[in-house]
Scaffold this motif. Structure first.
Motif, PDB file in Angstrom:
ATOM      1  N   ALA A   1      55.730 -30.390 -70.744  1.00  0.00           N
ATOM      2  CA  ALA A   1      57.002 -29.746 -71.092  1.00  0.00           C
ATOM      3  C   ALA A   1      57.730 -29.285 -69.835  1.00  0.00           C
ATOM      4  CB  ALA A   1      56.754 -28.568 -72.023  1.00  0.00           C
ATOM      5  N   GLY A   2      56.989 -28.794 -68.860  1.00  0.00           N
ATOM      6  CA  GLY A   2      57.606 -28.402 -67.587  1.00  0.00           C
ATOM      7  C   GLY A   2      58.232 -29.586 -66.875  1.00  0.00           C
ATOM      8  N   GLY A   3      57.548 -30.727 -66.892  1.00  0.00           N
ATOM      9  CA  GLY A   3      58.111 -31.937 -66.293  1.00  0.00           C
ATOM     10  C   GLY A   3      59.356 -32.398 -67.006  1.00  0.00           C
ATOM     11  N   PHE A   4      59.339 -32.334 -68.353  1.00  0.00           N
ATOM     12  CA  PHE A   4      60.513 -32.713 -69.132  1.00  0.00           C
ATOM     13  C   PHE A   4      61.680 -31.780 -68.834  1.00  0.00           C
ATOM     14  CE2 PHE A   4      63.141 -32.256 -72.928  1.00  0.00           C
ATOM     15  CZ  PHE A   4      63.579 -33.561 -73.062  1.00  0.00           C
TER      16      PHE A   4
ATOM     17  N   ALA B   1      65.187 -32.877 -67.220  1.00  0.00           N
ATOM     18  CA  ALA B   1      66.406 -32.694 -68.021  1.00  0.00           C
ATOM     19  C   ALA B   1      67.424 -31.811 -67.306  1.00  0.00           C
ATOM     20  CB  ALA B   1      66.047 -32.101 -69.378  1.00  0.00           C
ATOM     21  N   ILE B   2      66.968 -30.706 -66.747  1.00  0.00           N
ATOM     22  CA  ILE B   2      67.885 -29.798 -66.059  1.00  0.00           C
ATOM     23  C   ILE B   2      68.468 -30.461 -64.816  1.00  0.00           C
ATOM     24  CG2 ILE B   2      67.999 -27.651 -64.727  1.00  0.00           C
ATOM     25  CD1 ILE B   2      66.113 -26.428 -66.790  1.00  0.00           C
ATOM     26  N   SER B   3      67.636 -31.165 -64.063  1.00  0.00           N
ATOM     27  CA  SER B   3      68.126 -31.835 -62.859  1.00  0.00           C
ATOM     28  C   SER B   3      69.138 -32.917 -63.192  1.00  0.00           C
ATOM     29  CB  SER B   3      66.961 -32.440 -62.084  1.00  0.00           C
ATOM     30  OG  SER B   3      66.094 -31.440 -61.635  1.00  0.00           O
ATOM     31  N   CYS B   4      68.883 -33.683 -64.245  1.00  0.00           N
ATOM     32  CA  CYS B   4      69.836 -34.718 -64.658  1.00  0.00           C
ATOM     33  C   CYS B   4      71.140 -34.099 -65.142  1.00  0.00           C
ATOM     34  CB  CYS B   4      69.227 -35.608 -65.733  1.00  0.00           C
ATOM     35  SG  CYS B   4      67.943 -36.694 -65.109  1.00  0.00           S
ATOM     36  N   ALA B   5      71.043 -32.998 -65.887  1.00  0.00           N
ATOM     37  CA  ALA B   5      72.255 -32.325 -66.359  1.00  0.00           C
ATOM     38  C   ALA B   5      73.073 -31.785 -65.191  1.00  0.00           C
ATOM     39  CB  ALA B   5      71.886 -31.195 -67.316  1.00  0.00           C
ATOM     40  N   LEU B   6      72.402 -31.220 -64.206  1.00  0.00           N
ATOM     41  CA  LEU B   6      73.117 -30.705 -63.039  1.00  0.00           C
ATOM     42  C   LEU B   6      73.724 -31.837 -62.208  1.00  0.00           C
ATOM     43  CD1 LEU B   6      70.757 -27.797 -61.943  1.00  0.00           C
ATOM     44  CD2 LEU B   6      73.032 -27.614 -62.940  1.00  0.00           C
ATOM     45  N   CYS B   7      73.036 -32.984 -62.160  1.00  0.00           N
ATOM     46  CA  CYS B   7      73.596 -34.143 -61.444  1.00  0.00           C
ATOM     47  C   CYS B   7      74.889 -34.613 -62.098  1.00  0.00           C
ATOM     48  CB  CYS B   7      72.588 -35.292 -61.401  1.00  0.00           C
ATOM     49  SG  CYS B   7      71.417 -35.183 -60.064  1.00  0.00           S
TER      50      CYS B   7
ATOM     51  N   LEU C   1      75.810 -32.321 -53.631  1.00  0.00           N
ATOM     52  CA  LEU C   1      74.709 -31.584 -54.254  1.00  0.00           C
ATOM     53  C   LEU C   1      73.815 -32.488 -55.098  1.00  0.00           C
ATOM     54  CD1 LEU C   1      76.343 -28.238 -55.368  1.00  0.00           C
ATOM     55  CD2 LEU C   1      74.601 -28.577 -53.630  1.00  0.00           C
ATOM     56  N   MET C   2      74.328 -33.650 -55.481  1.00  0.00           N
ATOM     57  CA  MET C   2      73.509 -34.585 -56.251  1.00  0.00           C
ATOM     58  C   MET C   2      72.265 -34.996 -55.481  1.00  0.00           C
ATOM     59  SD  MET C   2      76.348 -37.043 -58.041  1.00  0.00           S
ATOM     60  CE  MET C   2      75.115 -38.097 -58.749  1.00  0.00           C
ATOM     61  N   ILE C   3      72.363 -35.013 -54.162  1.00  0.00           N
ATOM     62  CA  ILE C   3      71.230 -35.390 -53.314  1.00  0.00           C
ATOM     63  C   ILE C   3      70.092 -34.392 -53.486  1.00  0.00           C
ATOM     64  CG2 ILE C   3      70.492 -35.704 -50.918  1.00  0.00           C
ATOM     65  CD1 ILE C   3      73.345 -36.684 -50.348  1.00  0.00           C
ATOM     66  N   VAL C   4      70.399 -33.152 -53.763  1.00  0.00           N
ATOM     67  CA  VAL C   4      69.378 -32.122 -53.948  1.00  0.00           C
ATOM     68  C   VAL C   4      68.721 -32.239 -55.325  1.00  0.00           C
ATOM     69  CG1 VAL C   4      68.979 -29.632 -54.088  1.00  0.00           C
ATOM     70  CG2 VAL C   4      70.540 -30.553 -52.371  1.00  0.00           C
TER      71      VAL C   4
ATOM     72  N   PHE D   1      68.645 -34.913 -57.499  1.00  0.00           N
ATOM     73  CA  PHE D   1      68.020 -36.185 -57.865  1.00  0.00           C
ATOM     74  C   PHE D   1      66.519 -36.211 -57.564  1.00  0.00           C
ATOM     75  CE2 PHE D   1      67.121 -40.735 -57.178  1.00  0.00           C
ATOM     76  CZ  PHE D   1      67.362 -41.162 -58.470  1.00  0.00           C
ATOM     77  N   PRO D   2      66.050 -35.767 -56.376  1.00  0.00           N
ATOM     78  CA  PRO D   2      64.588 -35.741 -56.153  1.00  0.00           C
ATOM     79  C   PRO D   2      63.848 -34.811 -57.118  1.00  0.00           C
ATOM     80  CG  PRO D   2      65.723 -35.567 -54.070  1.00  0.00           C
ATOM     81  CD  PRO D   2      66.765 -35.452 -55.148  1.00  0.00           C
ATOM     82  N   LEU D   3      64.496 -33.742 -57.544  1.00  0.00           N
ATOM     83  CA  LEU D   3      63.852 -32.857 -58.526  1.00  0.00           C
ATOM     84  C   LEU D   3      63.655 -33.571 -59.857  1.00  0.00           C
ATOM     85  CD1 LEU D   3      65.667 -29.477 -57.838  1.00  0.00           C
ATOM     86  CD2 LEU D   3      63.319 -30.104 -57.248  1.00  0.00           C
ATOM     87  N   ALA D   4      64.625 -34.395 -60.227  1.00  0.00           N
ATOM     88  CA  ALA D   4      64.479 -35.167 -61.459  1.00  0.00           C
ATOM     89  C   ALA D   4      63.335 -36.166 -61.327  1.00  0.00           C
ATOM     90  CB  ALA D   4      65.790 -35.891 -61.767  1.00  0.00           C
ATOM     91  N   LEU D   5      63.226 -36.789 -60.166  1.00  0.00           N
ATOM     92  CA  LEU D   5      62.132 -37.737 -59.950  1.00  0.00           C
ATOM     93  C   LEU D   5      60.778 -37.039 -59.893  1.00  0.00           C
ATOM     94  CD1 LEU D   5      63.677 -40.192 -57.344  1.00  0.00           C
ATOM     95  CD2 LEU D   5      63.389 -40.512 -59.791  1.00  0.00           C
ATOM     96  N   LEU D   6      60.743 -35.812 -59.416  1.00  0.00           N
ATOM     97  CA  LEU D   6      59.503 -35.046 -59.378  1.00  0.00           C
ATOM     98  C   LEU D   6      59.020 -34.697 -60.785  1.00  0.00           C
ATOM     99  CD1 LEU D   6      57.439 -33.524 -57.582  1.00  0.00           C
ATOM    100  CD2 LEU D   6      58.936 -31.557 -57.748  1.00  0.00           C
TER     101      LEU D   6
END
Length: 87
Positions: free
Chosen positions: A10-13, A17-23, A31-34, A36-41
């Motif tokens: 759930a933490g990974g999801f 989700a939050i990183s994609c929404a912020l992107c 700021l997308m550069i910051v 995007f790696p969080l979404a991949l993590l």
């Protein structure tokens, strides 16, 4: 699936989700550069759950057979033999 494993997934999801929404919210911004790696993590966490932490600990200790150690721990936890049938 254990409660702890479900919490990791759930933490990974949530992270993905939050990183994609912020992107999408900062579309076209550097700021997308910051984000995007969080979404991949979050993707490995969402797929593998708590085993990601186990693999990081094995890697940090310099163990050369990380995959074997994860498999051995899983077999031991399930109470199965090497062949997977309790033998």
């Amino acid at each position: 699936m254990t409660r702890r494993d479900l919490q990791w997934k759930a933490g990974g999801f949530t992270l993905t989700a939050i990183s994609c929404a912020l992107c999408t919210a900062v579309d076209g911004s550097p700021l997308m550069i910051v984000f995007f790696p969080l979404a991949l993590l979050g993707l490995p966490l969402m797929i593998h759950g708590k085993r990601v932490g186990q693999m990081f600990r094995a890697e940090r200790r310099g163990h050369s057979h990380t995959v074997d150690m994860v498999h051995t721990a899983r077999v031991r936890r399930r109470g199965q033999g090497v062949d997977g049938f309790g033998q």
